[in-house]
Write a protein that holds these residues in place. Structure first.
Motif, PDB file in Angstrom:
ATOM      1  N   ASP A   9     -17.053  27.142 -25.857  1.00 53.50           N
ATOM      2  CA  ASP A   9     -16.133  26.524 -26.810  1.00 53.50           C
ATOM      3  C   ASP A   9     -14.688  26.614 -26.332  1.00 53.50           C
ATOM      4  OD1 ASP A   9     -18.174  25.758 -28.533  1.00 53.50           O
ATOM      5  OD2 ASP A   9     -18.000  27.555 -29.769  1.00 53.50           O
ATOM      6  N   THR A  10     -14.309  27.767 -25.804  1.00 50.89           N
ATOM      7  CA  THR A  10     -12.948  27.945 -25.301  1.00 50.89           C
ATOM      8  C   THR A  10     -12.702  27.069 -24.083  1.00 50.89           C
ATOM      9  OG1 THR A  10     -12.924  30.213 -26.122  1.00 50.89           O
ATOM     10  CG2 THR A  10     -11.279  29.658 -24.471  1.00 50.89           C
ATOM     11  N   ALA A  11     -13.682  26.976 -23.202  1.00 41.26           N
ATOM     12  CA  ALA A  11     -13.540  26.133 -22.010  1.00 41.26           C
ATOM     13  C   ALA A  11     -13.387  24.674 -22.410  1.00 41.26           C
ATOM     14  CB  ALA A  11     -14.738  26.320 -21.085  1.00 41.26           C
ATOM     15  N   ARG A  12     -14.230  24.211 -23.318  1.00 42.36           N
ATOM     16  CA  ARG A  12     -14.129  22.819 -23.765  1.00 42.36           C
ATOM     17  C   ARG A  12     -12.773  22.534 -24.399  1.00 42.36           C
ATOM     18  NH1 ARG A  12     -20.028  22.362 -26.679  1.00 42.36           N
ATOM     19  NH2 ARG A  12     -21.247  21.816 -24.837  1.00 42.36           N
ATOM     20  N   ALA A  13     -12.293  23.468 -25.219  1.00 46.04           N
ATOM     21  CA  ALA A  13     -10.992  23.293 -25.874  1.00 46.04           C
ATOM     22  C   ALA A  13      -9.870  23.257 -24.842  1.00 46.04           C
ATOM     23  CB  ALA A  13     -10.761  24.403 -26.894  1.00 46.04           C
ATOM     24  N   ALA A  14      -9.941  24.118 -23.833  1.00 45.58           N
ATOM     25  CA  ALA A  14      -8.919  24.126 -22.789  1.00 45.58           C
ATOM     26  C   ALA A  14      -8.946  22.830 -21.999  1.00 45.58           C
ATOM     27  CB  ALA A  14      -9.129  25.326 -21.863  1.00 45.58           C
ATOM     28  N   PHE A  15     -10.147  22.370 -21.650  1.00 46.53           N
ATOM     29  CA  PHE A  15     -10.258  21.107 -20.922  1.00 46.53           C
ATOM     30  C   PHE A  15      -9.613  19.974 -21.719  1.00 46.53           C
ATOM     31  CE2 PHE A  15     -14.556  22.508 -18.865  1.00 46.53           C
ATOM     32  CZ  PHE A  15     -13.885  23.381 -18.034  1.00 46.53           C
ATOM     33  N   ARG A  16      -9.972  19.903 -22.984  1.00 47.97           N
ATOM     34  CA  ARG A  16      -9.473  18.825 -23.853  1.00 47.97           C
ATOM     35  C   ARG A  16      -7.946  18.897 -23.974  1.00 47.97           C
ATOM     36  NH1 ARG A  16     -13.036  19.461 -27.295  1.00 47.97           N
ATOM     37  NH2 ARG A  16     -12.055  21.072 -28.534  1.00 47.97           N
ATOM     38  N   ALA A  17      -7.424  20.101 -24.252  1.00 52.61           N
ATOM     39  CA  ALA A  17      -5.980  20.259 -24.452  1.00 52.61           C
ATOM     40  C   ALA A  17      -5.200  19.905 -23.187  1.00 52.61           C
ATOM     41  CB  ALA A  17      -5.669  21.685 -24.891  1.00 52.61           C
ATOM     42  N   LEU A  18      -5.674  20.364 -22.056  1.00 52.61           N
ATOM     43  CA  LEU A  18      -4.953  20.084 -20.815  1.00 52.61           C
ATOM     44  C   LEU A  18      -5.061  18.621 -20.415  1.00 52.61           C
ATOM     45  CD1 LEU A  18      -5.796  23.377 -18.929  1.00 52.61           C
ATOM     46  CD2 LEU A  18      -3.523  22.620 -19.652  1.00 52.61           C
ATOM     47  N   GLN A  19      -6.210  18.007 -20.658  1.00 54.01           N
ATOM     48  CA  GLN A  19      -6.346  16.586 -20.362  1.00 54.01           C
ATOM     49  C   GLN A  19      -5.446  15.749 -21.272  1.00 54.01           C
ATOM     50  OE1 GLN A  19     -10.671  16.593 -20.670  1.00 54.01           O
ATOM     51  NE2 GLN A  19     -10.826  16.019 -18.514  1.00 54.01           N
ATOM     52  N   GLU A  20      -5.334  16.128 -22.532  1.00 57.57           N
ATOM     53  CA  GLU A  20      -4.440  15.412 -23.452  1.00 57.57           C
ATOM     54  C   GLU A  20      -2.986  15.580 -23.032  1.00 57.57           C
ATOM     55  OE1 GLU A  20      -5.436  16.885 -27.343  1.00 57.57           O
ATOM     56  OE2 GLU A  20      -7.340  15.794 -27.395  1.00 57.57           O
ATOM     57  N   ARG A  21      -2.639  16.794 -22.650  1.00 55.74           N
ATOM     58  CA  ARG A  21      -1.268  17.058 -22.195  1.00 55.74           C
ATOM     59  C   ARG A  21      -0.948  16.235 -20.946  1.00 55.74           C
ATOM     60  NH1 ARG A  21       0.396  23.196 -21.010  1.00 55.74           N
ATOM     61  NH2 ARG A  21       2.062  22.770 -19.559  1.00 55.74           N
ATOM     62  N   ALA A  22      -1.894  16.185 -20.025  1.00 55.75           N
ATOM     63  CA  ALA A  22      -1.688  15.405 -18.804  1.00 55.75           C
ATOM     64  C   ALA A  22      -1.558  13.925 -19.126  1.00 55.75           C
ATOM     65  CB  ALA A  22      -2.845  15.647 -17.834  1.00 55.75           C
ATOM     66  N   ALA A  23      -2.419  13.428 -19.995  1.00 53.54           N
ATOM     67  CA  ALA A  23      -2.366  12.000 -20.357  1.00 53.54           C
ATOM     68  C   ALA A  23      -1.041  11.648 -21.006  1.00 53.54           C
ATOM     69  CB  ALA A  23      -3.527  11.666 -21.291  1.00 53.54           C
ATOM     70  N   SER A  24      -0.521  12.543 -21.844  1.00 52.29           N
ATOM     71  CA  SER A  24       0.751  12.263 -22.514  1.00 52.29           C
ATOM     72  C   SER A  24       1.909  12.213 -21.526  1.00 52.29           C
ATOM     73  CB  SER A  24       1.025  13.301 -23.608  1.00 52.29           C
ATOM     74  OG  SER A  24       1.397  14.543 -23.040  1.00 52.29           O
ATOM     75  N   ARG A  25       1.739  12.836 -20.380  1.00 54.88           N
ATOM     76  CA  ARG A  25       2.777  12.828 -19.344  1.00 54.88           C
ATOM     77  C   ARG A  25       2.494  11.806 -18.249  1.00 54.88           C
ATOM     78  NH1 ARG A  25       4.296  19.126 -18.230  1.00 54.88           N
ATOM     79  NH2 ARG A  25       4.712  19.685 -20.392  1.00 54.88           N
ATOM     80  N   GLY A  26       1.384  11.116 -18.373  1.00 60.09           N
ATOM     81  CA  GLY A  26       1.026  10.141 -17.357  1.00 60.09           C
ATOM     82  C   GLY A  26       0.579  10.769 -16.052  1.00 60.09           C
ATOM     83  N   VAL A  27       0.017  11.958 -16.142  1.00 60.14           N
ATOM     84  CA  VAL A  27      -0.437  12.697 -14.965  1.00 60.14           C
ATOM     85  C   VAL A  27      -1.957  12.669 -14.921  1.00 60.14           C
ATOM     86  CG1 VAL A  27      -0.506  14.990 -13.889  1.00 60.14           C
ATOM     87  CG2 VAL A  27       1.578  14.214 -15.041  1.00 60.14           C
ATOM     88  N   ALA A  28      -2.506  12.462 -13.740  1.00 61.16           N
ATOM     89  CA  ALA A  28      -3.957  12.461 -13.583  1.00 61.16           C
ATOM     90  C   ALA A  28      -4.431  13.829 -13.109  1.00 61.16           C
ATOM     91  CB  ALA A  28      -4.370  11.403 -12.577  1.00 61.16           C
TER      92      ALA A  28
END
Length: 69
Positions: A9-28
């Motif tokens: 659960d923690t891994a999935r949440a971290a993946f999701r949060a970091l991917q959202e943060r990257a997307a908001s910055r336009g970073v792949a």
């Protein structure tokens, strides 16, 4: 979100949060490691989940470096 990833659960949440943060910055970011599908459930030494959490923590560290301000 940072910290040692030791459960799914923690891994999935971290993946999701970091991917959202990257997307908001336009970073792949590269995709996070896939979840194991071959665990036998016997608690083996060197379980596929140990490898997954090692890879998940590496992915998180890499993502945080990429997203540093």
């Amino acid at each position: 979100m940072t910290g040692l990833l030791t459960d799914l659960d923690t891994a999935r949440a971290a993946f999701r949060a970091l991917q959202e943060r990257a997307a908001s910055r336009g970073v792949a970011l590269r995709p996070p490691p896939p979840e194991p599908t071959t665990c036998c459930g016997r608690g083996c030494n060197g379980c596929v989940w140990e490898g997954f959490y090692a890879a998940a923590n590496y992915w998180q560290d890499e993502a945080l470096l990429i997203l540093q301000d």
